[in-house]
Design an enzyme around this catalytic site. Structure first.
Site, PDB file in Angstrom:
ATOM      1  N   ALA A   1     -13.311  -3.000  -6.857  1.00  0.00           N
ATOM      2  CA  ALA A   1     -12.359  -2.506  -7.123  1.00  0.00           C
ATOM      3  C   ALA A   1     -11.238  -2.029  -6.251  1.00  0.00           C
ATOM      4  O   ALA A   1      -9.743  -2.014  -6.745  1.00  0.00           O
ATOM      5  CB  ALA A   1     -12.356  -2.379  -8.556  1.00  0.00           C
ATOM      6  N   ALA A   2     -11.044  -2.169  -5.296  1.00  0.00           N
ATOM      7  CA  ALA A   2     -10.658  -1.203  -4.137  1.00  0.00           C
ATOM      8  C   ALA A   2      -9.207  -2.186  -4.045  1.00  0.00           C
ATOM      9  O   ALA A   2      -8.102  -1.214  -4.479  1.00  0.00           O
ATOM     10  CB  ALA A   2     -10.607  -1.206  -2.895  1.00  0.00           C
ATOM     11  N   GLY A   3      -8.931  -3.273  -4.254  1.00  0.00           N
ATOM     12  CA  GLY A   3      -7.844  -3.845  -4.263  1.00  0.00           C
ATOM     13  C   GLY A   3      -7.107  -4.220  -5.890  1.00  0.00           C
ATOM     14  O   GLY A   3      -6.135  -4.256  -5.415  1.00  0.00           O
ATOM     15  N   ASP A   4      -8.147  -3.982  -6.783  1.00  0.00           N
ATOM     16  CA  ASP A   4      -7.038  -3.756  -7.586  1.00  0.00           C
ATOM     17  C   ASP A   4      -6.748  -2.455  -7.898  1.00  0.00           C
ATOM     18  O   ASP A   4      -6.059  -2.900  -8.753  1.00  0.00           O
ATOM     19  CB  ASP A   4      -8.992  -3.839  -9.406  1.00  0.00           C
ATOM     20  CG  ASP A   4      -9.287  -4.801  -8.988  1.00  0.00           C
ATOM     21  OD1 ASP A   4      -8.626  -6.139  -8.415  1.00  0.00           O
ATOM     22  OD2 ASP A   4     -10.725  -5.729  -9.300  1.00  0.00           O
TER      23      ASP A   4
END
Ligand code: RIB
Length: 300
Positions: A247-250
């Site tokens: 979820a880093a990109g999210d």
């Protein structure tokens, strides 16, 4: 404050913490495992809401416990869940392996996400028409994404597309996209170029040449870069001690849009997004690891 709609996936994540990612033919034991609400759509909706935006989600779950728990979790984050439809197919699931260096691999079974169709989008067209931003990913069918993008642009909204998981995108959809936010792997698949911090700008430029208004490439610890028809620049990653990059990109995308909505310049919005992602990777989990607005603001 701008209104945002997320058209995307809702999953139950099953996460396994491992010493190393398994090799072909290898069976390994996990140190620990847990399950939580995930899905790129749900995570990005949660991120937007946690960062103070008014957000509605259009998506699909099964008539099962993972679906119910996901809808409850999103509602608890403040996301409007009236357009998350129940399908006669199990809720999507993701199997996530995280190694001791915080790197992961993810396998997604789309389940109900794959049953979301253009008629479902038509039923929620008003929500898209009223939104300033329509944020989408590729864990739902491409024709559904294209249909929602058309409705959004017809009504003067901006289309933001995170092309994950990576797949080819037709030029018609690229030309409806205001912000395309791929990582290096996704950009490589979209352009056929090898992508690293030295080649990302040239690769992204191929997509602006095909009609995308602006591309933001997220490159983990190498930072992120912005490319449009006039300019390009790099933003370094914020320092962190990573335990799980899920979820880093999210969280980056949610924080970026929230900052843009509050009137920040693109460059400042990207710096803000890097800070949000640095907090997310310092925690385990997906939607639940994404920080609140005030936690990011404390790092400014
Ligand atoms: O971006 C992270 C997400 O990818 C996980 O929550 C998983 O569900 C997959 O969709």
């Amino acid at each position: 404050m701008n209104r945002t709609v997320v058209v995307g996936s809702v999953n139950r994540d099953y996460t396994f913490l491992l010493d190393h990612l398994p090799d072909r033919g290898e069976t390994i034991l996990s140190r620990r495992s847990y399950s939580s609400t995930g899905g790129k759509g749900a995570n990005q909706a949660a991120a937007l809401s946690k960062m103070g935006l008014e957000v509605a989600m259009i998506g699909a779950v099964g008539a099962d416990e993972p679906g119910e728990r996901a809808v409850e979790a999103l509602a608890a984050y403040g996301v409007s869940v009236d357009h998350i439809i129940k399908k006669n197919v199990p809720t999507g699931s993701a199997f996530i392996c995280v190694d001791k260096n915080a790197h992961n691999t993810i396998v997604v079974d789309p389940g109900a996400n794959g049953a979301l169709n253009c008629e479902d989008i038509d039923s929620a067209a008003q929500v898209i028409a009223e939104a300033d931003f329509c944020l989408m990913q590729l864990e739902i069918n491409l024709e559904v994404v294209a249909h929602a993008a058309e409705i959004c642009r017809e009504h003067g909204g901006k289309v933001v597309l995170n092309p994950a998981p990576a797949q080819k995108i037709p030029d018609e959809l690229l030309s409806l996209t205001d912000y395309l936010i791929p990582n290096e792997t996704e950009l490589a698949l979209l352009t056929g170029c090898e992508v690293n911090c030295h080649t990302a700008v040239a690769a992204a430029r191929r997509l602006t040449d095909r009609g995308v208004k602006a591309v933001i490439v997220t490159m983990g610890e190498e930072g992120s870069c912005y490319v449009d028809g006039r300019q390009d620049f790099f933003i370094p990653a914020a320092e962190t001690s990573a335990v799980d990059t899920t979820a880093a990109g999210d969280s980056y995308i949610g924080a970026f849009l929230s900052a843009l909505s509050r009137g920040y310049e693109v460059r400042t919005a990207m710096e803000f997004a890097s800070l949000a992602a640095s907090i997310t990777v310092s925690r385990q989990g997906a939607s639940d690891s994404i920080p609140l607005l005030e936690e990011v603001e404390r790092l400014l």
